[in-house]
Design a protein around this motif. Structure first.
Motif, PDB file in Angstrom:
ATOM      1  N   ASP A  49     -13.884 -40.560 -50.781  1.00 25.18           N
ATOM      2  CA  ASP A  49     -13.493 -39.170 -50.594  1.00 25.18           C
ATOM      3  C   ASP A  49     -12.290 -38.818 -49.986  1.00 25.18           C
ATOM      4  O   ASP A  49     -11.986 -39.260 -49.085  1.00 25.18           O
ATOM      5  CB  ASP A  49     -14.774 -38.349 -50.015  1.00 25.18           C
ATOM      6  CG  ASP A  49     -15.175 -37.185 -50.287  1.00 25.18           C
ATOM      7  OD1 ASP A  49     -14.228 -36.529 -51.159  1.00 25.18           O
ATOM      8  OD2 ASP A  49     -16.152 -36.437 -50.031  1.00 25.18           O
ATOM      9  N   GLU A  50     -11.673 -37.558 -50.493  1.00 23.67           N
ATOM     10  CA  GLU A  50     -10.452 -37.151 -50.220  1.00 23.67           C
ATOM     11  C   GLU A  50      -9.450 -38.621 -50.283  1.00 23.67           C
ATOM     12  O   GLU A  50      -8.369 -38.706 -49.402  1.00 23.67           O
ATOM     13  CB  GLU A  50     -10.309 -36.307 -48.809  1.00 23.67           C
ATOM     14  CG  GLU A  50     -11.539 -35.156 -49.083  1.00 23.67           C
ATOM     15  CD  GLU A  50     -10.982 -34.228 -49.888  1.00 23.67           C
ATOM     16  OE1 GLU A  50      -9.909 -34.149 -50.612  1.00 23.67           O
ATOM     17  OE2 GLU A  50     -11.629 -33.097 -50.069  1.00 23.67           O
TER      18      GLU A  50
ATOM     19  N   SER B  72     -18.148 -33.604 -53.219  1.00 25.75           N
ATOM     20  CA  SER B  72     -18.855 -34.605 -52.114  1.00 25.75           C
ATOM     21  C   SER B  72     -20.381 -34.415 -52.343  1.00 25.75           C
ATOM     22  O   SER B  72     -20.955 -35.735 -52.092  1.00 25.75           O
ATOM     23  CB  SER B  72     -18.324 -34.218 -50.694  1.00 25.75           C
ATOM     24  OG  SER B  72     -17.207 -34.287 -50.537  1.00 25.75           O
TER      25      SER B  72
HETATM   26 MG   LIG Z   1     -15.599 -32.744 -50.100  1.00 19.87          MG
END
Ligand SMILES: [Mg+2]
Ligand SMILES: Nc1ncnc2c1ncn2[C@@H]1O[C@H](COP(=O)(O)OP(=O)(O)OP(=O)(O)O)[C@@H](O)[C@H]1O
Length: 377
Positions: free
Chosen positions: A159-160, A46
């Motif tokens: 993200d994810e 991230s």
């Molecule tokens: Mg992360």
């Protein structure tokens, strides 16, 4: 002086290295190419994605960051996407400009803009009478069209991203996202995630909609040659001293695992009056292991006996021969049990094998912790 290290997202001076990945991600995005960024948990995905978005904004691209986790429903996914895109594309605009510039970005998602402590903030309300798939396609379609109309490249981080596979309608969602995304060249998507086998199968399995649609980039440990000068500089800038040799010890205890590099350096900094010594680093390491132990206990309690035995044996001695007689007797497991446990532990990202080398634990400190305590099972 404030501690220069952090256990949160690393930005600016707190961010070490990753020059090559950063340049590669920017290059791909500028060319309109999508990428998948993979690594185990807390390696720095991230932070890297956000630093790279900052670079890209500097290069004139529109950028947005959407955290897909936790996502409990399809509608929540769309809401997060809409909010993230509006927030990102509105970067640098004053609050008063936002409704006019972006208020009608989506036909069936109402956007509201307000001011919070960090600047303008967006909330997104989905039209309750519109089907979720239509909303999803509209948000993606409009995101791409906005970039096209502005004549600017864009990069959107998801993200994810693997979390979408947890949704009830995940296959339909995947197919629908992919069909909109492939119609447009204006946006480069950066899919980020830590469940590596889930993400790899999304992008490397011929039968999945996202097959072959993005370059896969794996993030590895931070290298010693970058970490050592970064640690010594952080100490120096805050009025303390850490020699290169001692910084090397911090790197070797943490094996370059970004989160542990920060935690260990941070604890060592706290314990240091003026000069950080090897003894202080060892002391910091013991403190860190104590702090991490309840989390490690929770991981262990979720494993079967065979999985625990295998993990313990690999912590003590990583091997490329887990079916050899001496390893089986050491781990007290049969060939079948080892096979099954290896699959399960790889699936959970607790162990890994890189290019036919040893099977080893992903988490350096879990390995250290396991070798220091006798098994209780
Ligand atoms: Mg992360
Ligand atoms: N390049 C870097 N240099 C120094 N520290 C870093 C770097 N990247 C990440 N970190 C540190 O590592 C930790 C994890 O960072 P981050 O949240 O970016 O990783 P992640 O891979 O996204 O984690 P997660 O799997 O939990 O989502 C944080 O403490 C962060 O400060």
């Amino acid at each position: 002086m404030q501690n220069p290290f952090t256990d949160k997202i690393a930005a600016g001076d707190q961010f070490c290295d990753r020059d090559q990945e950063r340049a590669e991600l920017s290059r791909l995005a500028r060319g309109g190419h999508s990428a998948v960024l993979l690594s185990p948990r807390r390696y720095g995905k991230s932070s890297l994605a956000l630093e790279t978005l900052t670079d890209m904004r500097g290069q004139g691209l529109l950028t947005a960051y959407v955290d897909v986790m936790p996502v409990s429903s399809e509608r929540e996914l769309v809401e997060r996407l809409a909010r993230g895109v509006a927030q990102g594309f509105g970067w640098g605009m004053a609050l008063g400009q936002l409704p006019r510039q972006l208020g009608r970005l989506f036909a069936h998602v109402h956007l509201e803009f307000s001011l919070d402590a960090t600047g303008p903030s967006v909330s997104a309300m989905l039209d309750p009478h519109t089907e979720v798939l239509q909303l999803l396609e509209e948000v993606l379609e409009q995101t791409c069209r906005y970039a096209e109309q502005k004549g600017r490249g864009a990069c959107v981080v998801l993200d994810e991203f693997q979390e979408i596979t947890q949704l009830e309608e995940s296959r339909v969602i995947e197919a629908s996202m992919r069909s909109v995304i492939q119609r447009h060249q204006s946006v480069a998507w950066l899919y980020v995630g830590s469940r590596r086998h889930l993400l790899r199968s999304m992008f490397a399995d011929r039968n999945r909609p996202f097959f072959d649609s993005a370059s896969i980039i794996e993030l590895h440990e931070l290298p010693e040659k970058a970490v050592v000068p970064w640690i010594t500089a952080a100490f120096a800038q805050t009025g303390k001293v850490c020699s290169e040799a001692t910084a090397r010890l911090i790197h070797s205890h943490s094996r370059g695992y970004a989160y542990y590099v920060q935690r260990l350096a941070s604890t060592a900094w706290d314990l240091t009056e003026e000069l950080c010594t090897d003894g202080i680093v060892d002391q910091a390491d013991a403190i860190l292991l104590r702090e991490l132990s309840s989390g490690f206990e929770i991981i262990l309690s979720s494993l079967s006996l065979a999985q625990k035995r295998l993990l313990q044996a690999l912590a003590q001695a990583p091997t490329d021969q887990p079916y050899a007689a001496d390893f089986l007797s050491k781990s007290q497991l049969s060939v079948g049990a080892v096979q099954k446990a290896i699959r399960a532990l790889i699936d959970r990202d607790l162990i890994e094998r890189r290019s036919n080398q040893n099977y080893q634990l992903v988490d350096a400190l879990l390995a250290q912790w396991l070798t220091q305590r006798p098994p209780t099972w």
